[in-house]
Design an enzyme around this catalytic site. Structure first.
Site, mmCIF file in Angstrom:
data_model
loop_
_atom_site.group_PDB
_atom_site.id
_atom_site.type_symbol
_atom_site.label_atom_id
_atom_site.label_comp_id
_atom_site.label_asym_id
_atom_site.label_seq_id
_atom_site.Cartn_x
_atom_site.Cartn_y
_atom_site.Cartn_z
ATOM 1 N N PRO A 13 68.669 53.527 102.715
ATOM 2 C CA PRO A 13 69.670 54.400 102.091
ATOM 3 C C PRO A 13 70.994 54.350 102.848
ATOM 4 C CG PRO A 13 67.579 55.549 102.404
ATOM 5 C CD PRO A 13 67.499 54.275 103.176
ATOM 6 N N CYS A 14 72.089 54.278 102.098
ATOM 7 C CA CYS A 14 73.427 54.325 102.685
ATOM 8 C C CYS A 14 74.160 55.535 102.122
ATOM 9 C CB CYS A 14 74.211 53.054 102.364
ATOM 10 S SG CYS A 14 73.514 51.562 103.112
ATOM 11 N N GLN A 15 75.019 56.138 102.917
ATOM 12 C CA GLN A 15 75.806 57.271 102.463
ATOM 13 C C GLN A 15 76.760 56.815 101.353
ATOM 14 O OE1 GLN A 15 75.489 60.499 103.437
ATOM 15 N NE2 GLN A 15 73.696 59.804 104.562
#
Length: 353
Positions: free
Chosen positions: A83-85
């Site tokens: 997951p990436c912001q």
């Protein structure tokens, strides 16, 4: 499960098991899924019998723990979607390689360096290669052949307009994603949900608790009654239009408060896809937003996929998060088929034992 491939997999950041389920459907032996979110456990284990769910922070895992999950005699596959912001928080052109928000991608790369699996796959946001962190990520793949591309998921049988980066790597030789399987005809909203029974906003179906639609205010009910498939809030009577959309700065947000069209793929599923005001998530005919089950079907989870234990209340926010964050099951199948084709080519070259 289809004929088994000589591949065992560990799925990092596994969520509710979309990628795992797709890989398993096409014969890859997924041994375990790892995720820090305890809400993922039931869905992952209930629908992927035989695969362990490890409720762990990937950063806390050791290479020995991961390597120990791969049995002898099979090729090892490390899979995941770190997951990436949200990318909208970054200024264009800004070097964010030192940002702590990339820590999970770094953890994935670190695990590749330490475990040295035979095969790697990652699904992520299309914008990722534009950031300096991606060059750092690629340095973990010394000795691998790699392939990456931004995939239009509807061209592979996912009934939604979803663009995702797919990354493949192999120590065995060149690897790539298979050609589109649905290039000539993309699956539509009608293909996917038209057979489901009618329900009203705020109700659920007696035989499927996940076929549940969020409640709507009287204002939003009037708005959806004036919405046409493929249209927007611009079709409404003026007094129904939100103040923020009347301003010039709001006129570009025409995709919110919209109905889907029967004859087109759905929009990209998000964690809030059960809300009428969160995108083009209105049902094409019924005066409600799509149900959680419909959202799961757009993510190509089978209709039998369970997200909550029998008898437990359905929490829209939790289940919406599990569905919206998932890798579409069909994309997992496509990745498995690509690995199967890759191994066939390796065998042809006389490289398989």
């Amino acid at each position: 499960m289809k004929q088994s491939l000589p591949v065992a997999c560990v799925d990092l950041f596994c969520g509710a098991g979309g990628l795992t389920h797709g890989l398993r459907k096409k014969g890859i032996d997924v041994k375990a899924g790892v995720d820090l979110d305890p809400a993922c456990r039931f869905a992952y284990e209930a629908n992927n019998r035989g695969a362990k769910f490890l409720e762990r922070d990937v950063e806390s895992l050791t290479a020995e723990e991961i390597s120990g999950l791969f049995p002898k005699g099979k090729y090892s596959l490390l899979a995941g979607c770190a997951p990436c912001q949200p990318f909208s928080t970054y200024a264009k052109g800004k070097d964010t390689s030192s940002d702590a928000k990339w820590r999970l991608l770094r953890s994935f790369a670190k695990m590749v360096r330490r475990v040295q699996p035979d095969l790697v796959t990652m699904e992520n946001v299309p914008q990722l290669p534009k950031h300096a962190i991606f060059d750092e990520f690629l340095r973990a793949f010394d000795g691998y052949e790699t392939w990456m591309g931004v995939v239009e998921c509807e061209a592979y049988g996912v009934p939604q307009r979803r663009r995702r980066l797919v990354f493949l790597a192999s120590r065995l030789g060149p690897i790539s994603l298979i050609s589109p399987t649905h290039k000539d005809r993309h699956p539509t909203v009608a293909d996917t949900i038209s057979y489901l029974p009618n329900i009203a906003a705020g109700d659920s179906h007696w035989n499927d608790p996940l076929h549940a639609a969020a409640g709507m205010s009287e204002l939003n009910l009037e708005r959806i009654r004036q919405s046409r498939p493929g249209g927007s809030w611009e079709d409404w009577d003026k007094e129904l239009v939100a103040e923020c959309h009347r301003r010039d700065t709001g006129k570009t947000f025409s995709s919110v408060y919209g109905r889907m069209r029967w004859d087109e793929p759905a929009p990209t599923m998000t964690t809030l896809c059960y809300g009428f005001g969160n995108g083009r998530f209105g049902h094409p005919e019924q005066d409600r937003a799509i149900s959680l089950r419909e959202a799961a079907l757009f993510q190509t989870f089978p209709k039998s996929y369970k997200f909550v234990p029998q008898g437990e209340c359905v929490n829209f926010r939790v289940v919406g998060r599990l569905i919206g964050n998932a890798v579409p099951v069909r994309l997992g199948e496509v990745i498995a088929l690509s690995i199967k084709e890759h191994l066939k080519q390796v065998e042809t070259r006389g490289c398989l034992n």
